[in-house]
Design an enzyme around this catalytic site. Structure first.
Site, PDB file in Angstrom:
ATOM      1  N   GLU A 163      -2.366   0.443  -0.830  1.00  0.00           N
ATOM      2  CA  GLU A 163      -1.576   0.272  -2.062  1.00  0.00           C
ATOM      3  C   GLU A 163      -0.920   1.559  -2.554  1.00  0.00           C
ATOM      4  OE1 GLU A 163      -1.133  -2.635  -2.402  1.00  0.00           O
ATOM      5  OE2 GLU A 163      -2.928  -3.592  -1.626  1.00  0.00           O
ATOM      6  N   GLY A 164      -0.338   2.302  -1.642  1.00  0.00           N
ATOM      7  CA  GLY A 164       0.295   3.565  -2.003  1.00  0.00           C
ATOM      8  C   GLY A 164      -0.644   4.707  -1.690  1.00  0.00           C
TER       9      GLY A 164
END
Length: 603
Positions: free
Chosen positions: A443-444
């Site tokens: 997620e990043g």
């Protein structure tokens, strides 16, 4: 005796005493809940995890999810877990009563998810993604989309995913090329998505994909991205489910989290993939970031959970493993003595204490962030909601990153406690070590979170978020200064808070000159620096509450329990907080070594 994978006393102490859950329960939305009902829910979750999650943890690693003949094969427990989680309300817990939810505080739901993730970090992702996809439909989808998809998702009969990443784009969402063409009954979708967690498995009746795509003719870049519901199977007019031309073309075999499938999906190979627009066209990225921000907090929580489970495992081993002998006053070992347990060796204690401060500090960070989320949406005072929203914005990249990065180091120390056995599959530490490594990427990546912290959150509203967070830290410092035993540590943290201001005073002028590349070149170093200070603040607050309990003679937990928290804080302030000095020296060094385009550096 069954292995302890979570410290419920510490979880409840942080939840009720340190972070004062009652301030959340006092909000009108949560009027039906009190500490007793929350306790029942958490204890039921622990019992559920004991029976349905932890016993399958190693099995799921030994028999990974895999692609076979066009579909993903997962452990049978995945289907059972989804259904039981639906029955218990674990998927619907956050949502309004009107849609079948339990209307619980995010803080409580996060605590329950944390318990499950300590037991088996392979399973809760299936529920978490289904919850996140349902949340987007509930908030932004039409009445028809809500009626068609949400009920089955909340019961666990249907799964849900988020589909962002594409083979050619990676984290650069402005470069996605999945296409949506308008048709009579919605849109026709074509394209590919990779690294889709929980993207397909044979046991699921249906999976509802939330897909980012570009409507034909839409503007370039992120401004032209829309969000679509694209189910694996779509309903006919008579209610039957038929294929929606969503195809699994492969999976990714991973070093860890092997029971949590990761898929490569293709949409529209037969030009018969239907999607339905969520909300307005070209607003997809804005909608998706609601889910993304929740997912980032969930990633930090998952990493914190693995860190705790690994600490419990290495602590148990250290209490049972005899090896070596303690040094005598002469500095020599007395071989006539029996071997001592390794927990008696100072270096093993150092590694265990490091695990303790990281695992419990990370949990405290997760619970505080969840509390800010609750108060930012439910507090009666609009100004207070605004304050908590800014605090939430500040902590989101930190709560994703600190447990992931420092948790990886912590689990490595746990493996080291076991010595050679830690490297062997006979013991569980090596699995935790492999499982947690994905969390700095999920997620990043850490680099992306660091750019978000320094490039967006620090500068938003002319630094208002930093100011508010500094004020919260200052309140804790002032309270600790009034406690004789804690005053020296309060002064130490105060000095580090001042140091953070010095670092920002050095960096901010680069923004004013428009030199963003120089400003952000050491964003990841800043993340480590600032995250260290934030966790130091949390440990000081923990020690304040422990000291108060000791002074008042509180007996909810033992004296040793409270004393251990204060000792852990002292360890953090001796071994971890001083690292910020070196990091500040890096951040304020005028020499620039990573910005200029010079490939000869790597000759």
């Amino acid at each position: 005796m069954a292995q302890q994978y979570v410290d419920m006393d510490t979880l409840k102490f942080l939840l009720y005493r340190v972070h004062d859950l009652q301030t959340v329960l006092d909000q009108a939305r949560y009027a039906d809940y009190d500490q007793a009902s929350v306790d029942l829910f958490l204890n039921a979750t622990k019992d559920f995890s004991d029976k349905e999650l932890f016993p399958f943890f190693r099995e799921m690693d030994a028999a990974p999810a895999h692609f076979k003949e066009g579909e993903i094969i997962v452990h049978p427990q995945v289907e059972k877990y989804m259904k039981k989680a639906g029955e218990m309300g674990l998927i619907a817990a956050l949502f309004d009563y009107e849609v079948g939810g339990l209307q619980m505080p995010n803080t409580v739901v996060s605590a329950a998810a944390y318990i499950q993730e300590t037991a088996n970090n392979h399973l809760p992702g299936y529920v978490g993604l289904t919850n996140g996809a349902a949340e987007l439909i509930i908030h932004f989808g039409s009445k028809a989309l809500n009626e068609t998809y949400v009920p089955k998702m909340l019961t666990g009969d249907w799964g849900g995913t988020m589909c962002l990443t594409e083979p050619q784009a990676g984290s650069s969402l402005s470069d996605i090329i999945t296409v949506a063409e308008q048709a009579e009954d919605g849109y026709t979708i074509s394209g590919q998505k990779i690294f889709i967690s929980g993207g397909d498995y044979r046991e699921a009746e249906n999976i509802v994909h939330l897909v980012l795509a570009r409507i034909k003719g839409a503007p370039a870049g992120t401004k032209g991205i829309s969000l679509f519901v694209v189910p694996k199977k779509r309903r006919t007019e008579n209610g039957d489910l038929i294929s929606n031309d969503v195809n699994t073309v492969g999976d990714f075999q991973k070093m860890g989290q092997k029971g949590y499938c990761t898929t490569h999906l293709s949409f529209g190979d037969e030009k018969d993939c239907k999607g339905w627009l969520v909300g307005e066209a070209n607003q997809g990225l804005k909608y998706m970031f609601m889910m993304m921000n929740g997912a980032r907090i969930a990633v930090g929580r998952g990493a914190a959970a693995i860190t705790m489970a690994a600490y419990q495992a290495s602590l148990a081993y250290a209490k049972e493993r005899p090896q070596g002998r303690s040094l005598t006053r002469t500095g020599k070992k007395d071989v006539s003595q029996e071997q001592t347990l390794i927990i008696n060796h100072p270096d093993v204690k150092r590694m265990l204490l490091f695990q303790k401060v990281v695992s419990e500090g990370a949990l405290s960070l997760v619970l505080l962030t969840a509390k800010y989320h609750d108060l930012s949406t439910t507090h009666a005072d609009p100004k207070e909601r605004e304050k908590y929203l800014l605090l939430l914005e500040m902590l989101t990249p930190i709560v994703k990153t600190y447990p992931s990065e420092m948790g990886s180091v912590s689990v490595s120390n746990g493996l080291q406690v076991l010595g050679g056995y830690g490297f062997c599959t006979d013991f569980i530490l090596q699995q935790y070590f492999r499982d947690i490594r994905i969390f700095p990427i999920y997620e990043g990546t850490t680099g992306i979170q660091s750019l978000d912290l320094l490039g967006r959150k620090v500068t938003m509203e002319n630094g208002k978020g930093v100011l508010l967070l500094s004020e919260e830290i200052g309140k804790t410092i002032r309270e600790a200064l009034g406690i004789d035993t804690l005053a020296p540590y309060a002064k130490q943290l105060s000095g580090k808070l001042e140091l953070s201001q010095e670092v920002l005073q050095f960096l901010i002028p680069f923004v004013k000159k428009g030199d963003y590349q120089r400003f952000l070149s050491d964003a990841t170093v800043f993340m480590e620096f600032f995250g260290n200070i934030v966790v130091g603040w949390l440990w000081l607050n923990i020690s304040i509450q422990a000291e108060k309990a000791l002074v008042s003679g509180e007996t909810q937990y033992t004296g040793d329990f409270y004393t251990s928290k204060i000792h852990a804080m002292k360890f953090y302030f001796k071994y971890e907080l001083p690292k910020t000095t070196a990091l500040a020296e890096i951040l304020t060094n005028k020499e620039v070594l990573t910005v200029a385009e010079e490939n000869s550096w790597f000759a």
